[in-house]
Design a protein around this motif. Structure first.
Motif, short mmCIF file in Angstrom:
data_model
loop_
_atom_site.label_atom_id
_atom_site.label_comp_id
_atom_site.label_asym_id
_atom_site.label_seq_id
_atom_site.Cartn_x
_atom_site.Cartn_y
_atom_site.Cartn_z
N GLY A 489 -16.90 23.04 15.88
CA GLY A 489 -17.21 24.47 15.95
C GLY A 489 -18.17 24.90 14.85
O GLY A 489 -19.11 25.65 15.09
N GLN A 492 -21.61 23.84 15.65
CA GLN A 492 -22.20 24.70 16.67
C GLN A 492 -22.66 26.01 16.07
O GLN A 492 -23.75 26.50 16.38
CB GLN A 492 -21.19 24.97 17.80
N GLU A 512 -21.78 34.73 20.98
CA GLU A 512 -21.39 33.32 20.94
C GLU A 512 -20.71 32.99 19.60
O GLU A 512 -19.68 32.33 19.55
CB GLU A 512 -22.66 32.46 21.11
N LEU A 516 -16.82 31.73 18.93
CA LEU A 516 -16.48 30.53 18.16
C LEU A 516 -15.62 30.87 16.95
O LEU A 516 -14.69 30.14 16.60
CB LEU A 516 -17.77 29.82 17.70
N LEU A 519 -12.16 31.26 18.05
CA LEU A 519 -11.59 29.96 18.39
C LEU A 519 -11.15 29.22 17.12
O LEU A 519 -10.06 28.66 17.04
CB LEU A 519 -12.62 29.13 19.16
#
Ligand SMILES: Cc1cc2nc3c(=O)[nH]c(=O)nc-3n(C[C@H](O)[C@H](O)[C@H](O)COP(=O)(O)O)c2cc1C
Ligand code: SF4
Ligand code: FES
Lengths: 622, 295
Positions: A489, A492, A512, A516, A519
């Motif tokens: 993550g 990313q 986005e 993330l 998450l």
């Protein structure tokens, strides 16, 4: 003077007696030079000053009693190296080697003040003779750092003379372990290592937990870049940590402690080692402490060298000789920690507060600070403020007072933009919240956190997207890589931030990032991953417009992201000196004598050479 | 932003600690409304199995201890006024709890983790199949990290090698995104006995066992570790790594001579040899002689 030998102290009475003797010896007229050898001053050459003072003492010696002391950090590192002269508490700043002779002649021998070495209030132009006259110190309140600068860290007698180990004596001779926990509970002390967990609650859980032996550990890993709060305490006042651990061990029922010190802190290790062996010799560590039934000893371990090693379970794994990686905490370390036994871990600063809480009472401590955050907190104040260094402030002070009164405001006449608190996984707090109070819950509400006390001040020239990228990059590199969300993550997120700062951002990137972030917070294994998105989330929350400018307009408002701003020459300011033209590696500048120069944007590679070289600041970032 | 609460939430409160000690020994787990009783300290995953609820897992294997590193088995735990995401494979049941497997929050978390894994290991068929079963069609993340042949770093191979085989021939190298599973110094390991347990346990088919017939060696890829093979004396087919047979000799109680005799041949040749002997024995029996006792 028999007590002052290295004989073991066999009772609390003997300790008190020794303290009286030490204080009696310490005549107030005794002259003393204190050179700060804390990290900030040390890099500016203070160890050499210390040596020179020592030499001067030897040479002149004889009729005056002069002591040169190396001490922990005074804060105000910006003005280092700092030298304090007693009596008079005269504060000299920016002392250099050639000044030593003068200080010796004038102040030490002649009792005169050397004006040019005094601190000058930048606002009023007034000179300050003592630290009390300097705003930087006036606004502060020192508890954890109280001993720093006062005592020689390698001399246990200095510590004892300053009421050291009296709290231990009090606990052993007159308090039941539960009473100690209650006193700490009354103080409202919360952990200074990051989480802000109530210390008494942790002690109580560990005390109640089944299983023996029990361990107490001091977390001295301090992995936050730029932070040196714990280092200063370990280097400058190691006995305060040891005494705190002794009291904690007594309350919890532990006989073995560990201090886990960051590998890059050799001086802290040295001072702690010296302190431990001195305490052992005096019967303050080891079997039957001060003649009581209580036994406790401490070992030092050097850290595993990674940021994540400061996380409680990773630290314990590392202490056990395994790789320093976190594990699930569904069964907490107070129940099953080091070697599967009940373990109580506290931060250096947390431990250092304990002796004072016992000495002065939990209520006294609880009288400082806010409803939910008591006492003081040490911060390492860095960034674009005039005064940088270690500061200790009462909880509840506003960020504004720290930045403006202690920090002296923004350097270089720039405007304040944000203050980043809480270390790499903290958040950025903007100007509109400068009046927020420093308090665990308040900072969390603002999307940042107290953390272990990093405080970075940023001015208008700082691009907040880059700030987010900087911290995300740090965390991505420091992620242990064990669990998927943190390892993948963060990569990313970093990838997205890199695109944005290169002008390749797309609409939807912010959403986005938010996805993330959520998450990671929910699914990462340890707090590194769970909090890693704070820098991103807080900058999105307060500086969304900067993200949008990068993404939609391909423009960096702070003009930090290369390629997202242009260089132009201000024809009014240009004197046609030709320096930029000569220095441009891309031959992008045209101009002649007496004709103001122009940058050909087609050819410009945005290297910034002209901007750096122009003596008339005629090159602008637009 | 309740990361702090997350951390604090994991701290046992005194009340609940006492509740555990005094509470009934068989706690009840309510999974998506279905109640099951499990032993104290069983995991949520155990409870889910009992309830017949499927939770995807990758780094979990009943044979080895759980490290909970893949984070795929996320479920939501009811904490009264909020829900905490926990990993089912290692969350110990110590009191009556309520968990949600198919709630939106739990699904979102699992899907998010799976998407990250798919971005890391896009070629693994096994991973794709698991994703499909979870209802994840594809990942919308680009592949931004270099992974070692689709390795998802679940760690099962490392654990099986250490905990079951007892060799610890592989471990982790590097940190963060650079983390890989490797033999020490990324060199072929001397400790590897070529048993292939890592390949067998790997959930995404990353680890392979290669037989090098010419050198009479087995190679465990991608670690490049090699071990000598026992070769069938009849047909020359590779049977098993020599060290594995040596180790097996130490672990099982058998007549060594007999065992050695057995492993001289590959299973196929041994079967045909046994068949041959049986045939001969039958023939001898018919001749009135006692059958040869092969073992
Ligand atoms: C990635 C990470 C790094 C940490 N580093 C430190 C550290 O360097 N020093 C520290 O005292 N606590 C650190 N902590 C917090 C510890 O896990 C732990 O909460 C703390 O030491 C407990 O002490 P306290 O209750 O006195 O705050 C870190 C936590 C995480 C997640
Ligand atoms: S959250 Fe990051 S640091 Fe923590 S265990 Fe997972 S990978 Fe390691
Ligand atoms: S299966 Fe539970 S974390 Fe991997």
């Amino acid at each position: 003077m028999t007590v002052l030998g290295n004989a073991k102290l066999r009772s609390t009475a003997e300790l008190e007696h020794m303290q009286e003797e030490l204080r009696a010896r310490h005549t107030p007229s005794a002259k003393c030079v204190r050179v700060c050898t804390g990290p900030g001053c040390a890099v500016k050459g203070s160890p050499k000053l210390y040596e020179l003072f020592c030499e001067a003492v030897e040479r002149t010696g004889a009729n005056v009693e002069i002591e040169a002391k190396s001490v922990g950090c005074h804060g105000l590192c910006e003005c280092g190296p700092i030298v304090l002269i007693q009596p008079g508490n005269i504060f000299y700043q920016k002392v250099e080697e050639p000044d030593i002779a003068e200080i010796f002649r004038e102040t030490i021998l002649g009792d005169r003040v050397v004006e040019k070495l005094l601190y000058e209030n930048p606002a009023t132009g007034q000179k300050a003779v003592t630290p009390e006259e300097i705003t930087f110190y006036k606004v502060q309140k020192r508890i954890a750092l109280a001993g720093n600068g006062l005592i020689e860290p390698t001399k246990i007698t200095d510590y004892i003379a300053e009421r050291g180990y009296i709290a231990l004596a009090k606990v052993i001779s007159s308090m039941a372990p539960e009473e100690v926990v209650s006193e700490v509970e009354a103080s409202g002390l919360r952990g200074r290592g990051g989480g802000g967990f109530p210390t008494a609650r942790k002690w109580h859980s560990c005390r109640e937990a089944e299983g023996l032996p029990k361990y107490v550990i001091c977390n001295g890993d301090e992995g936050d870049p730029g932070a040196f709060m714990d280092r200063s305490i370990m280097e400058g006042n190691p006995h305060s940590v040891i005494e705190g651990m002794l009291i904690g061990a007594y309350a919890i029922g532990s006989e073995q402690g560990y201090i886990y010190v960051r590998n890059e802190y050799p001086l802290a290790v040295e001072h702690l080692k010296t302190a431990i062996s001195q305490a052992r010799e005096m019967g303050l560590l080891g079997q039957n402490i001060l003649g009581s039934a209580f036994s406790f000893d401490i070992r030092i371990n050097r850290g595993g060298g990674a940021f994540v090693c400061g996380e409680s379970t990773a630290l314990m794994a590392s202490l056990e000789g395994r790789p320093g990686e976190p594990r699930a905490k569904y069964i907490h370390t107070v129940e099953s920690g080091f070697r599967g036994k009940p373990t109580n871990l506290n931060n250096v600063e947390t431990w250092a507060n304990i002796p004072q809480i016992i000495n002065r009472g939990g209520e006294w401590f609880a009288g400082i600070g806010t409803e939910e955050s008591k006492g003081t907190k040490v911060f390492s104040l860095v960034g674009k403020v005039k005064n940088t260094g270690l500061v200790e402030v009462p909880m509840g002070i506003t960020l504004r007072r720290i930045v403006e009164e202690i920090g002296g405001g923004i350097a270089g006449g720039k405007r304040f933009k944000a203050v980043q608190t809480g270390g790499p996984s903290g958040g950025c707090i903007p100007a509109e919240h400068l009046d927020a109070r420093v308090d665990f819950d308040e900072l969390t509400k603002l999307g940042s956190m107290m953390g272990s006390g990093g405080m970075i001040v940023m001015d208008e020239d700082t691009c907040m997207v880059r700030v987010a990228k900087y911290f995300t990059n740090f965390l991505q590199k420091e992620s242990c890589g064990k669990c998927t969300p943190c390892r993948e993550g963060l990569s990313q997120m970093l990838h997205i931030l890199e695109r944005i700062t290169k002008g390749e951002g797309e609409v939807g990137d912010v959403e986005e990032l938010e996805g993330l972030a959520e998450l990671l917070e929910g699914t990462a294994l340890c707090a590194l991953g769970k909090t890693a998105a704070n820098p991103i989330m807080s900058t999105i929350r307060y500086f969304r417009d900067e993200y949008d400018a990068h993404i939609k307009e391909k423009r960096c408002p702070a003009k930090e992201c290369r390629g997202l701003f242009r260089y132009e020459i201000d024809p009014e300011a240009c004197t046609a000196c030709g320096i930029c033209l000569k220095n441009c590696p891309a031959d992008a500048i045209t101009g002649e004598k007496k004709v103001s120069h122009v940058i050909n944007q087609e050819k410009c590679t945005l290297c910034g050479m002209c901007w750096e070289k122009c003596p008339f600041t005629a090159v602008l970032k637009v | 932003m309740h990361a702090l609460r997350d951390v604090l939430g994991e701290m046992p409160l005194h009340r609940s600690v006492k509740g555990i000690r005094k509470g009934k020994p068989v706690p009840t787990v309510t999974i998506d409304g279905c109640k099951v009783e499990v032993e104290k300290d069983a995991t949520v995953l155990d409870a889910a199995k009992k309830a017949g609820v499927w939770i995807p897992t990758l780094c979990y294997h009943p044979a080895v201890s759980s490290d909970a590193s893949c984070r795929l088995c996320m479920v939501e735990l009811d904490r009264g006024d909020w829900r905490q995401l926990v990993t089912a494979c290692n969350y110990p049941v110590r009191r009556d709890i309520v968990v949600y497997v198919s709630s939106e929050g739990a699904q979102q978390a699992r899907h998010g983790v799976m998407e990250l894994l798919l971005a890391r290991a896009p070629e693994s068929q096994e991973l794709k199949a698991l994703a499909e079963r979870m209802g994840v069609k594809e990942t919308h993340y680009p592949k931004v990290t270099e992974s070692q042949r689709n390795c998802i770093l679940c760690g099962l191979c490392v654990q099986v090698c250490e905990e079951i085989i007892g060799q610890a021939a592989i471990g982790y190298a590097g940190r963060g995104v650079d983390r890989t599973v490797a033999a020490p110094f990324r060199q072929p390991s001397e400790d590897c006995i070529g048993c292939g347990a890592c390949a067998a346990i790997c959930p995404v088919g990353t680890i392979k066992v290669r037989i090098h017939k010419d050198e009479q060696e087995v190679e465990i890829s991608p670690f490049k570790s090699r071990a000598k093979l026992l070769i069938c004396e009849e047909c020359g087919a590779p049977i098993i790594s020599m060290q594995v047979s040596e180790q097996a000799l130490g672990k099982v109680e058998v007549n060594c001579e007999e065992f050695r005799e057995r492993v001289r041949l590959c299973p196929k040749c041994r079967r045909s040899q046994t068949a041959g002997r049986l045939k001969a024995a039958t023939a001898n029996k018919e001749n009135g002689e006692r059958a040869v006792n092969w073992h």
